[in-house]
Design an enzyme around this catalytic site. Structure first.
Site, PDB file in Angstrom:
ATOM      1  N   SER A 202       0.767  -1.350   0.114  1.00 34.56           N
ATOM      2  CA  SER A 202       0.122  -0.047  -0.029  1.00 34.56           C
ATOM      3  C   SER A 202       0.898   1.294  -0.106  1.00 34.56           C
ATOM      4  O   SER A 202       1.991   1.096   0.024  1.00 34.56           O
ATOM      5  CB  SER A 202      -0.917  -0.054   1.230  1.00 34.56           C
ATOM      6  OG  SER A 202      -0.248   0.050   2.468  1.00 34.56           O
ATOM      7  N   LYS A 203       0.149   2.442  -0.186  1.00 30.52           N
ATOM      8  CA  LYS A 203       0.933   3.618  -0.230  1.00 30.52           C
ATOM      9  C   LYS A 203       1.977   3.761   0.754  1.00 30.52           C
ATOM     10  O   LYS A 203       2.947   4.412   0.326  1.00 30.52           O
ATOM     11  CB  LYS A 203       0.038   4.850   0.117  1.00 30.52           C
ATOM     12  CG  LYS A 203      -1.012   5.038  -0.893  1.00 30.52           C
ATOM     13  CD  LYS A 203      -0.756   5.801  -2.105  1.00 30.52           C
ATOM     14  CE  LYS A 203      -1.904   5.762  -3.062  1.00 30.52           C
ATOM     15  NZ  LYS A 203      -1.717   5.143  -4.196  1.00 30.52           N
ATOM     16  N   ARG A 204       2.019   3.220   1.937  1.00 32.68           N
ATOM     17  CA  ARG A 204       2.897   3.563   3.106  1.00 32.68           C
ATOM     18  C   ARG A 204       4.457   2.695   2.803  1.00 32.68           C
ATOM     19  O   ARG A 204       5.390   3.161   3.461  1.00 32.68           O
ATOM     20  CB  ARG A 204       2.509   3.335   4.405  1.00 32.68           C
ATOM     21  CG  ARG A 204       2.205   1.942   4.805  1.00 32.68           C
ATOM     22  CD  ARG A 204       1.207   1.564   6.045  1.00 32.68           C
ATOM     23  NE  ARG A 204       0.601   0.311   5.806  1.00 32.68           N
ATOM     24  CZ  ARG A 204       1.254  -0.694   6.312  1.00 32.68           C
ATOM     25  NH1 ARG A 204       2.276  -0.594   6.868  1.00 32.68           N
ATOM     26  NH2 ARG A 204       0.579  -1.832   6.211  1.00 32.68           N
ATOM     27  N   HIS A 205       4.155   1.900   1.712  1.00 34.22           N
ATOM     28  CA  HIS A 205       5.448   1.260   1.314  1.00 34.22           C
ATOM     29  C   HIS A 205       6.262   1.970   0.032  1.00 34.22           C
ATOM     30  O   HIS A 205       7.293   1.227  -0.297  1.00 34.22           O
ATOM     31  CB  HIS A 205       5.177  -0.208   0.824  1.00 34.22           C
ATOM     32  CG  HIS A 205       4.486  -1.153   1.756  1.00 34.22           C
ATOM     33  ND1 HIS A 205       3.257  -1.612   1.716  1.00 34.22           N
ATOM     34  CD2 HIS A 205       5.184  -1.741   2.766  1.00 34.22           C
ATOM     35  CE1 HIS A 205       2.800  -2.365   2.837  1.00 34.22           C
ATOM     36  NE2 HIS A 205       4.139  -2.325   3.410  1.00 34.22           N
TER      37      HIS A 205
END
Length: 470
Positions: free
Chosen positions: A238-241
């Site tokens: 997801s985005k936080r990766h």
RNA sequence: GGCCCCGUCGUCCAGUGGCCUAGGACGCCGGCCUUUCAAGCCGGAAACGCGGGUUCGAAUCCCGUCGGGGCUGCCA
């Protein structure tokens, strides 16, 4: 387009190409929380960049209309009502607030949270009357109970799910919009979809889709559930990766061939020990049944390496073309014809040492800068006893080179090194910084040759002045 | 909690009962090459989650266990 979506699209595309099937692109835009137009544009841009062309669907047309679910709401509504008529579905008058409350209570009591089916037994005549009086209702599918859905998943094998664990899901929302389940299953039937390859997150929904398909009197598709793509922490990507959007990689200087190759290896591998696989070869070898069953972690360092491999494998002309927009962006201006000519000369040297197209601009900007910026850290690094002598001797040596080309420049500078008793490392680095502005640059002699004698000499002279004034 | 899926080096894959003293690739470490940086070349560390079976023999089959993930919405 999320990279996971890209991988799913790629596998669908490869399978279609391999089997001579039809690859269809349809837009599932039943969620109006998202901006449909933006969502669609992003998906299509991702597919185009990856080179996944489609035989039928959005933009290219086909026998089934626009291939946009938002254009087919009337069709879905009809299907839902027909199902109610045939008693395969029913009107549900529970409000979202009530449902939420019951879900909470069920959770607190340790009970399964699914819909309890309380509206299932409302007589149809009563339901119609309540609707007639303006009461809001959704349409829910009557999951056959007791019952079991069994199917042969192309990647997972035999799957068996008891309907006891599948609740009566919503087909049509109370505002008349279809849910994903209704819309996509209806589409699968209407579009005569033979194979559905999608993320594993949809595996638990498959019994719903199969039962719905059967209620529609159609034959279910063959399903293939692809393992999820995880981030480095083992959680769903997801985005936080970091960069998870395919289109983000365009700007970051990646080549689509590298992305496609990398993505194809996430859950699948061609025969043998090969890592770099051409698309044609992937098509030839691809098979959903050989897709691995376990999730894959998206490892950007391998993608990065692969990108370098693909950049190096480009022909000189292809490389220049691919790098052009990045060079322009880096310079902040359009280059002139003679500048592009110089770029063309240095390009092969730069190509060997770039991993991302974004690195090209910084590597060549010294060729086009009127006033060269010297990186302070690089300048500091080459300071020492010999610098002044090197600069001075080089000016003299290069000033008397009779033919200004790589070989003559090298000969002249090698002679200089001998005179000064310096090794190449010590003697050439100051020149590199003076001429290119950095300790890291394309090979020095060729750079000088392309730059021209006048510019080289003036840059060396300028560096000398800097020493004196320091 | 319930249901489902999954478990080989840090990561991606190979491996479908003996060819495995487990192979390749990325990354990492060391060396070589070298005008910098890359690239290239050579070498190295590094894994079958655990416990029971089955079998002459198990990474491969079965069971259990532990661990991870997904789903559990009038999101998709």
């Amino acid at each position: 387009m999320h990279v996971g979506t890209g991988r799913t699209a790629l596998f669908n595309w490869l399978y279609a190409k391999h089997t001579g099937g039809t690859f269809i692109v349809r837009i599932d835009d039943t969620d109006d929380e998202r901006n449909a137009a933006e969502f669609e544009a992003d998906i299509l841009a991702g597919l185009r960049w990856l080179g996944l062309d489609w035989d039928e669907g959005v933009g290219v047309g086909g026998p089934h209309g626009t291939y946009r679910q938002s254009d087919r709401y009337e069709r879905y509504r009809q299907v839902a009502l027909e199902l109610v008529e045939r008693e395969a579905a029913y009107f549900c008058f529970c409000t979202p607030a009530e449902l939420a409350k019951r879900r909470e209570e069920a959770a607190a009591a340790g009970q399964p949270p699914g819909y309890d089916g309380r509206c299932r037994t409302i007589p149809i005549s009563e339901a119609i009357a309540r609707r007639g009086s303006g009461e809001a209702s959704a349409v829910r599918f009557k999951m056959p109970r007791p019952g079991v859905t069994e199917f042969d998943d192309l990647v997972k094998g035999k799957i068996r799910i008891d309907h006891e664990h599948v609740d009566d899901f919503v087909l049509l929302r109370s505002d008349g919009r279809p849910t994903y389940h209704l819309a996509s299953t209806t589409d699968d039937v209407d579009y005569e979809i033979s194979h559905v390859a999608r993320g594993e997150d949809l595996l638990p929904s498959t019994p719903r889709h199969i039962q719905l398909t059967m209620a529609l009197g159609a034959k279910e598709a063959t399903y293939a559930h692809l393992p999820l793509i995880l981030g480095t922490d083992g959680k769903r990507l997801s985005k936080r990766h970091g960069a998870t959007g395919v289109t983000e990689y365009i700007e970051a200087g990646y080549l689509p061939q590298a992305m496609v190759n990398y993505l194809s290896l996430l859950g699948w591998s061609p025969a043998g020990d090969v890592t770099i696989v051409s698309l044609a070869e992937s098509i030839r070898l691809f098979d959903l049944e050989s897709v691995s069953t376990n999730p894959a972690v998206f490892d950007q360092s391998k993608l990065d390496w692969m990108n370098g491999e693909y950049i190096r494998s480009l022909s000189a002309v292809e490389f220049v073309e691919a790098a052009r927009p990045f060079v322009t962006a880096s310079m902040g201006r359009e280059l002139g014809t003679d500048e592009w000519e110089r770029f063309g000369r240095i390009a092969p040297l730069v190509q060997e040492r770039t991993k991302f197209l974004t690195e090209v601009g910084p590597q060549v900007r010294f060729l086009f800068a009127d006033e060269l910026e010297i990186d302070p850290a690089s300048w500091a690094k080459v300071q020492g006893d010999a610098v002044e002598a090197v600069l001075e001797t080089a000016v003299t040596a290069l000033g008397s080179v009779d033919t200004w080309d790589h070989d003559h420049i090298e000969r002249s500078l090698r002679t200089m090194l001998e005179q000064l008793g310096l090794n190449a490392r010590k003697g050439l680095q100051p020149l590199r910084v003076a001429v290119t502005g950095s300790t890291v640059s394309p090979p020095l002699f060729e750079s000088m040759a392309i730059l021209g004698r006048d510019v080289v000499l003036s840059r060396l002279e300028r560096a000398r002045q800097m020493l004196i004034s320091a």
